[in-house]
Motif scaffolding. Sequence first.
Motif, PDB file in Angstrom:
ATOM      1  N   GLY A   1      48.259  37.070  32.534  1.00 56.49           N
ATOM      2  CA  GLY A   1      46.912  37.090  33.097  1.00 56.49           C
ATOM      3  C   GLY A   1      46.530  35.712  33.605  1.00 56.49           C
ATOM      4  O   GLY A   1      47.145  34.694  33.234  1.00 56.49           O
ATOM      5  N   SER A   2      45.504  35.659  34.440  1.00 60.98           N
ATOM      6  CA  SER A   2      45.111  34.382  35.052  1.00 60.98           C
ATOM      7  C   SER A   2      44.722  33.336  34.015  1.00 60.98           C
ATOM      8  O   SER A   2      44.842  32.126  34.265  1.00 60.98           O
ATOM      9  N   ASP A   3      44.289  33.759  32.822  1.00 66.51           N
ATOM     10  CA  ASP A   3      43.956  32.794  31.770  1.00 66.51           C
ATOM     11  C   ASP A   3      45.207  32.169  31.151  1.00 66.51           C
ATOM     12  O   ASP A   3      45.111  31.234  30.349  1.00 66.51           O
ATOM     13  N   GLN A   4      46.389  32.670  31.541  1.00 61.21           N
ATOM     14  CA  GLN A   4      47.650  32.147  31.010  1.00 61.21           C
ATOM     15  C   GLN A   4      48.294  31.106  31.924  1.00 61.21           C
ATOM     16  O   GLN A   4      49.373  30.594  31.615  1.00 61.21           O
ATOM     17  N   TRP A   5      47.660  30.809  33.059  1.00 59.30           N
ATOM     18  CA  TRP A   5      48.287  29.926  34.039  1.00 59.30           C
ATOM     19  C   TRP A   5      48.652  28.567  33.421  1.00 59.30           C
ATOM     20  O   TRP A   5      49.743  28.037  33.660  1.00 59.30           O
ATOM     21  N   GLY A   6      47.773  28.008  32.606  1.00 59.97           N
ATOM     22  CA  GLY A   6      48.055  26.722  31.977  1.00 59.97           C
ATOM     23  C   GLY A   6      49.263  26.791  31.054  1.00 59.97           C
ATOM     24  O   GLY A   6      50.108  25.888  31.040  1.00 59.97           O
TER      25      GLY A   6
END
Length: 423
Positions: free
Chosen positions: A192-197
């Motif tokens: 998910g986009s919150d996992q990019w980091g």
Amino acid sequence: MEKSIINELSWRGLIKNKVPNIENQLKKPITMYIGFDPTSDSLHLGNLVPLIILIHFQKMGHKSLILIGGATGFIGDPSGKEDSRIFLSQKILKKNSDLIKNQILRLLKTHLENVELLNNLDWIKDISFLEFIRDIGKCFTVNYMISKETVKKRINDNKNGISFTEFSYSLIQGYDFLYLNQIKNCLLQIGGSDQWGNITTGIELIRKKTGKKAYGLTFPLITKPNGKKFGKSEKGENIWLDKSKTSPYKFYQFWMNISDLEIERYIKIYTFLSQERTNELISQHRKNPNKRLLQKKLAYEITKWIHGNETTKEIIEITNVLFDKNNENLRLLSQKILISIYNNIPHMMLAYEEFKKGIFLLDLLSNFFCSKSNANRALKANSIYLNKKSIKENILLKKDNIIGNKYILFQFGKKEFFIIKIE
């Protein structure tokens, strides 16, 4: 492999971030991975998105790894969290891991040819703390770590901050990517986009330790009406895949109640219909949105996938009964349908002896509302229906109110139903 996986995911709205030049790498089959931390005993509708993306990759000849985070679940990912997670015991995590694994195997039963399920506890449990901070921790500066959006947000929260435990999560997830890259030749992580980091930490770790290029891709998060993401450890109500946590009827109704503003996006994300067929359905829906063609198609397709064909047929039949405005048809319902309604909507059982003594409507309704006063307000607002007839006063329930020899059906407003069985 003629069709581009990136083009396929793009028109479906399934790409938020991606590493540059990933398209060239995906012209040939590669190994990719997705991960799930076992912070609950069931997946939810947000977790379906990475599984759907995995199936799209499978169809185009790629190999997939599914990682159950037995180790990372022990710590808890701070991504998208405002507060620290509640730590779970290893016993609960093991139980959750097994249940989630079984769910995934069932959902992917026709797409398992190039899929491998793994648990990161298998390779992380034997690494000592000193080994980890020496071999992995030395690869990143504190400046790099706190530049991550999730960490930065939590550090700036003067009330809660971020614990060292959660701060280290990104390193452990990064190590997973490194391990899978070295052992399984995995080149791509999806989340998910919150996992990019977390994903980019893994990419950087692979570069520093091996000199190889790795890739990442994220998809937009599916959010609730309040803007919060669906999450296994989120507070509030989720739409779960386990029927004991979210009934098949409620699951089906969730999709039926998606607004016209969002349904065109959801039909692309949550079905495998072709672009041509999807555009055709969207065109038909726009001509007459009151028929809710897209909602019905999506609800049918996804409920069939999650709960099976027979259950879906049953749910559609229940839906037709509950939303049928002709109250006389209730008297004609079979015991099978009534039992099915009872099992799928909020319900309670009432002893026949108690009913025979005499019971008022409000006393029963208080079991389904937060309080008797709330039930009374709904009654005064003409929002309560008994067996599809509007009720405007606190009546004493009688035998005449019973349908199918033992049931009384209540409705609140347009969409909320509850039923009582008298035995």
